[in-house]
Design an enzyme around this catalytic site. Structure first.
Site, PDB file in Angstrom:
ATOM      1  N   GLU A  37      -7.975   4.811  12.087  1.00 46.01           N
ATOM      2  CA  GLU A  37      -6.853   4.658  13.005  1.00 46.01           C
ATOM      3  C   GLU A  37      -6.924   5.557  14.229  1.00 46.01           C
ATOM      4  O   GLU A  37      -6.106   5.421  15.139  1.00 46.01           O
ATOM      5  CB  GLU A  37      -5.539   4.943  12.273  1.00 46.01           C
ATOM      6  CG  GLU A  37      -5.266   4.040  11.090  1.00 46.01           C
ATOM      7  CD  GLU A  37      -3.911   4.320  10.468  1.00 46.01           C
ATOM      8  OE1 GLU A  37      -2.940   4.511  11.229  1.00 46.01           O
ATOM      9  OE2 GLU A  37      -3.826   4.362   9.225  1.00 46.01           O
TER      10      GLU A  37
ATOM     11  N   ASP B 175       0.855  -1.187   0.000  1.00 41.66           N
ATOM     12  CA  ASP B 175       0.000   0.000   0.000  1.00 41.66           C
ATOM     13  C   ASP B 175       0.889   1.234   0.000  1.00 41.66           C
ATOM     14  O   ASP B 175       1.944   1.252   0.625  1.00 41.66           O
ATOM     15  CB  ASP B 175      -0.977  -0.001   1.176  1.00 41.66           C
ATOM     16  CG  ASP B 175      -0.312  -0.089   2.532  1.00 41.66           C
ATOM     17  OD1 ASP B 175      -0.123   0.967   3.164  1.00 41.66           O
ATOM     18  OD2 ASP B 175       0.006  -1.208   2.969  1.00 41.66           O
TER      19      ASP B 175
END
Length: 272
Positions: A163, A71
């Site tokens: 997150e 990623d």
């Protein structure tokens, strides 16, 4: 007789201890280095059991998975996707890439458009993700993402990166996450993937959103600590090296076979 045996054992132990003390006194630096090296090797064995070192990628990679990917975002800057796609080592090649598209209210990754186009042109399966900001309306964030990403057949479902929760309670965070997921699913026709770290997941998201596919970040473990999560993707390292990319990059595996990956991309539900 038993007393003599016990005395001998004590004497042997004492002599060994004195010998060790003598070695430490004579070679202090070498002794410290030896024990430190041994401790590191034991720790590595525990953490990386089931991994295999792959020299070109500069990391250990979980051995029981066959589908690997990365990623990326602006932190990797300008990527040579042709070199990325051609890289091979020890039977491992990169087959997919998740690419950062947007964040919060109005941030669009400056490299997204280029990465989105060239990753596909060079044969990688691609997915786009949005970094969720707890301080911004979920609907505003969803609209930004949908306006930025032009999905095509064969792409992964949208990804929501969760997150942090800021000043929100876990319950309020989940409410906003749910709003984003439902809005994007309605627009794209596919259930989005949810990305989160293992610790954050346990604290804020565990037991919720089980109908969605999960992508979990948990480094240096034999398997991610999933707490019952049926994860699809596992981000196992943030220190990989890839031809065509400057600096470290995150590495991931897909939890399944090539056929299962294709079915996932096509949106085909597995039969029990």
């Amino acid at each position: 007789m038993q007393l003599r045996i016990t005395s001998r054992k004590k004497l042997t132990s004492l002599l060994c201890a004195l010998g060790l003390i003598s070695i430490v006194a004579i070679y202090p630096r070498q002794t410290v280095n030896f024990f430190y090296s041994t401790a590191v090797q034991i720790t590595d064995y525990i953490h990386f059991y089931g991994y295999r070192p792959v020299k070109s990628f500069a990391i250990r990679i979980p051995a029981s998975y066959t589908i690997h990917g990365i990623d990326v975002s602006r932190w990797q800057e300008r990527i040579d996707w042709q070199r990325v796609a051609k890289m091979r080592d020890n039977g491992i090649r990169l087959q997919f890439a998740f690419i950062k598209a947007t964040e919060g209210e109005k941030l669009v990754d400056p490299y997204f458009s280029r990465n989105w186009q060239l990753s596909r042109e060079n044969g990688l399966l691609r997915g786009a993700y949005h970094y969720f900001s707890p301080s911004v309306s979920a609907s505003v964030q969803a609209r930004l993402f949908l306006q930025t990403v032009d999905f095509s057949q064969g792409d992964f479902p949208a990804v929501l990166d969760v997150e942090e929760r800021g000043k929100l309670s876990a319950k309020e965070l989940r409410k906003r996450v749910s709003q984003w997921l439902k809005m994007v699913e309605k627009s794209t026709g596919k259930k989005p993937i949810i990305y989160s770290g293992a610790v954050f997941y346990h604290t804020n998201l565990a037991g919720y959103f089980n109908e969605y596919p999960w992508w979990v970040a948990h480094y240096y473990q034999r398997r991610p600590d999933n707490d019952g999560m049926a994860w699809r993707f596992w981000q196992h390292s943030d220190r990989g090296q890839v031809d065509g990319i400057n600096g470290p990059v995150d590495f991931n595996v897909f939890n399944g076979t090539v056929e299962e990956l294709q079915a996932f991309v096509d949106g085909i539900k597995e039969t029990p």
